[in-house]
Design a protein around this motif. Structure first.
Motif, PDB file in Angstrom:
ATOM      1  N   ASP A  32      24.667  21.330  27.669  1.00  0.00           N
ATOM      2  CA  ASP A  32      24.283  21.697  26.302  1.00  0.00           C
ATOM      3  C   ASP A  32      22.850  21.212  26.054  1.00  0.00           C
ATOM      4  OD1 ASP A  32      26.813  22.756  25.795  1.00  0.00           O
ATOM      5  OD2 ASP A  32      27.594  20.833  25.106  1.00  0.00           O
ATOM      6  N   TYR A  33      21.889  22.068  26.352  1.00  0.00           N
ATOM      7  CA  TYR A  33      20.493  21.674  26.190  1.00  0.00           C
ATOM      8  C   TYR A  33      20.151  21.403  24.727  1.00  0.00           C
ATOM      9  CZ  TYR A  33      20.186  23.337  30.948  1.00  0.00           C
ATOM     10  OH  TYR A  33      20.391  23.519  32.291  1.00  0.00           O
ATOM     11  N   GLY A  34      19.507  20.274  24.475  1.00  0.00           N
ATOM     12  CA  GLY A  34      19.096  19.925  23.117  1.00  0.00           C
ATOM     13  C   GLY A  34      20.210  19.394  22.248  1.00  0.00           C
ATOM     14  N   ASP A  35      21.416  19.218  22.809  1.00  0.00           N
ATOM     15  CA  ASP A  35      22.561  18.783  22.007  1.00  0.00           C
ATOM     16  C   ASP A  35      22.595  17.267  21.809  1.00  0.00           C
ATOM     17  OD1 ASP A  35      24.898  19.683  20.595  1.00  0.00           O
ATOM     18  OD2 ASP A  35      26.113  18.699  22.134  1.00  0.00           O
ATOM     19  N   VAL A  36      21.907  16.529  22.676  1.00  0.00           N
ATOM     20  CA  VAL A  36      21.889  15.063  22.589  1.00  0.00           C
ATOM     21  C   VAL A  36      20.419  14.619  22.582  1.00  0.00           C
ATOM     22  CG1 VAL A  36      22.742  12.912  23.588  1.00  0.00           C
ATOM     23  CG2 VAL A  36      24.028  15.038  23.931  1.00  0.00           C
ATOM     24  N   PRO A  37      19.787  14.595  21.405  1.00  0.00           N
ATOM     25  CA  PRO A  37      18.351  14.295  21.304  1.00  0.00           C
ATOM     26  C   PRO A  37      17.930  12.983  21.948  1.00  0.00           C
ATOM     27  CG  PRO A  37      19.180  15.173  19.232  1.00  0.00           C
ATOM     28  CD  PRO A  37      20.382  14.919  20.090  1.00  0.00           C
ATOM     29  N   TRP A  38      18.730  11.923  21.779  1.00  0.00           N
ATOM     30  CA  TRP A  38      18.331  10.635  22.344  1.00  0.00           C
ATOM     31  C   TRP A  38      18.304  10.677  23.876  1.00  0.00           C
ATOM     32  CZ3 TRP A  38      21.929   8.608  25.577  1.00  0.00           C
ATOM     33  CH2 TRP A  38      23.288   8.881  25.346  1.00  0.00           C
ATOM     34  N   PHE A  39      19.201  11.447  24.453  1.00  0.00           N
ATOM     35  CA  PHE A  39      19.207  11.582  25.906  1.00  0.00           C
ATOM     36  C   PHE A  39      17.997  12.398  26.375  1.00  0.00           C
ATOM     37  CE2 PHE A  39      20.212  14.283  29.566  1.00  0.00           C
ATOM     38  CZ  PHE A  39      20.404  13.313  30.536  1.00  0.00           C
ATOM     39  N   ASP A  40      17.727  13.508  25.685  1.00  0.00           N
ATOM     40  CA  ASP A  40      16.579  14.343  26.033  1.00  0.00           C
ATOM     41  C   ASP A  40      15.284  13.535  25.964  1.00  0.00           C
ATOM     42  OD1 ASP A  40      18.195  16.540  26.420  1.00  0.00           O
ATOM     43  OD2 ASP A  40      17.909  17.327  24.402  1.00  0.00           O
ATOM     44  N   GLU A  41      15.193  12.683  24.956  1.00  0.00           N
ATOM     45  CA  GLU A  41      13.990  11.866  24.786  1.00  0.00           C
ATOM     46  C   GLU A  41      13.800  10.911  25.956  1.00  0.00           C
ATOM     47  OE1 GLU A  41      13.102   7.899  22.306  1.00  0.00           O
ATOM     48  OE2 GLU A  41      13.769   9.580  21.068  1.00  0.00           O
ATOM     49  N   ILE A  42      14.843  10.164  26.302  1.00  0.00           N
ATOM     50  CA  ILE A  42      14.754   9.192  27.397  1.00  0.00           C
ATOM     51  C   ILE A  42      14.444   9.892  28.716  1.00  0.00           C
ATOM     52  CG2 ILE A  42      16.061   7.508  28.764  1.00  0.00           C
ATOM     53  CD1 ILE A  42      17.656   6.859  26.213  1.00  0.00           C
ATOM     54  N   ARG A  43      15.119  10.963  28.959  1.00  0.00           N
ATOM     55  CA  ARG A  43      14.976  11.688  30.227  1.00  0.00           C
ATOM     56  C   ARG A  43      13.589  12.324  30.363  1.00  0.00           C
ATOM     57  NH1 ARG A  43      16.248  16.628  33.014  1.00  0.00           N
ATOM     58  NH2 ARG A  43      17.502  16.205  34.852  1.00  0.00           N
ATOM     59  N   THR A  44      13.139  12.932  29.278  1.00  0.00           N
ATOM     60  CA  THR A  44      11.855  13.622  29.319  1.00  0.00           C
ATOM     61  C   THR A  44      10.709  12.646  29.535  1.00  0.00           C
ATOM     62  OG1 THR A  44      12.682  15.360  27.875  1.00  0.00           O
ATOM     63  CG2 THR A  44      10.300  15.132  28.041  1.00  0.00           C
ATOM     64  N   ILE A  45      10.729  11.523  28.818  1.00  0.00           N
ATOM     65  CA  ILE A  45       9.669  10.532  28.969  1.00  0.00           C
ATOM     66  C   ILE A  45       9.659   9.970  30.392  1.00  0.00           C
ATOM     67  CG2 ILE A  45       8.932   8.227  28.275  1.00  0.00           C
ATOM     68  CD1 ILE A  45       9.864   8.900  25.442  1.00  0.00           C
ATOM     69  N   ALA A  46      10.846   9.724  30.937  1.00  0.00           N
ATOM     70  CA  ALA A  46      10.939   9.140  32.274  1.00  0.00           C
ATOM     71  C   ALA A  46      10.402  10.069  33.342  1.00  0.00           C
ATOM     72  CB  ALA A  46      12.383   8.776  32.577  1.00  0.00           C
ATOM     73  N   TRP A  47      10.665  11.362  33.198  1.00  0.00           N
ATOM     74  CA  TRP A  47      10.310  12.305  34.248  1.00  0.00           C
ATOM     75  C   TRP A  47       9.057  13.132  33.947  1.00  0.00           C
ATOM     76  CZ3 TRP A  47      11.518  12.964  39.177  1.00  0.00           C
ATOM     77  CH2 TRP A  47      12.637  12.281  39.665  1.00  0.00           C
TER      78      TRP A  47
END
Length: 272
Positions: A168-183
């Motif tokens: 579910d893309y965009g369904d968990v904002p906090w996860f998207d944030e952590i993952r995007t910054i890391a990668w």
């Protein structure tokens, strides 16, 4: 994303530079223990669950997708390849961060590479099931979301599934944030790549730097894969066995025909 970088202290960063290794059993146990610790639960190695992999396989590097899950045996359509026995579930940011902060940087990046958002939570398989890669090409996909083979799969093939069936893309904002910054790969000071929000970008995340387009899918043909109708399926090994069994009969038949007819013709010509 640039505003996110400026206002958020990264939990994990610099993942594009992290080395990618193939975990051994000790590494998986370390991750499972860290997961239990993050949940505040006790972990008992003696009660450790076995991996849910049901087939013979190996994890190795692929020049396009990076680490991948490859079969070392043939698998029939409908056969179960794996089931989720070691799936970690994170319901909130705090628990996920606690987990990440307790493991080495390389493993932090691996977790963020393997994890996926679904139903307002973040999930990750803490076993070799994490190496099943994505494809949206029906000719390449060979496993469904429940872990069953969707067609006959030959030894040596990589297991591929469609991430769109469960992420579910965009369904968990906090996860998207952590993952995007890391990668995020920094191009220039203050500039980073876009948020990974589709299978196209998600799939190439962490792939080898020299990765180009995906190789041509294996085309199913009568003898390169299997012969199949709605009611009947004949695999290549069975075809080979049948041919070998008929070979002696064919040789005997050839010998009899040659000696009987051609031998008789020569005798008739000699007598005349």
């Amino acid at each position: 994303l640039e505003n996110m970088m400026q206002t958020t202290t990264p939990v994990v960063s610099a993942c594009p530079e992290a080395k990618q290794r193939i975990p051994n059993q000790e590494t998986w146990m370390l991750l499972r223990r860290a997961y239990f610790d993050a949940l505040g639960k006790s972990w008992n190695a003696k009660k450790e669950k076995k991996d849910g992999i049901q087939v013979s396989y190996e994890i190795k590097m692929d020049s396009v997708r990076g680490r991948g899950f490859f079969l070392t045996e043939d698998v029939d359509k409908g056969e179960r390849i794996m089931r989720g026995e070691n799936v970690a579930k994170f319901e909130d940011r705090e628990t996920f961060i606690t987990f990440l902060e307790s493991i080495p940087h390389e493993l932090q990046c691996d977790i963020l590479l393997w994890a996926y958002p679904e139903e307002d939570q973040a999930f990750v398989d803490l076993d070799d099931g994490s190496f099943v890669n994505h494809s949206d090409d029906p000719a390449e996909i060979n496993m469904n979301v429940d872990g069953y083979a969707t067609r006959y799969i030959r030894k040596g093939e990589m297991i591929l599934m469609d991430y769109n069936t469960f992420i579910d893309y965009g369904d968990v904002p906090w996860f998207d944030e952590i993952r995007t910054i890391a990668w995020a790969e920094q191009k220039e000071e203050g500039e980073h790549l876009e948020v990974y929000e589709s299978t196209e970008s998600y799939n190439w995340l962490g792939a080898p730097r020299n990765a180009g387009t995906a190789p041509d899918p294996i085309k199913a043909s009568p003898l390169s894969n299997h012969l199949q109708t709605d009611e009947y399926q004949l695999h290549v090994p069975q075809v080979a066995t049948m041919l070998v069994s008929f070979l002696p009969m064919a040789l005997v038949y050839t010998f009899v025909v040659r000696n009987f007819f051609f031998g008789r013709s020569k005798t008739s010509l000699h007598m005349s």
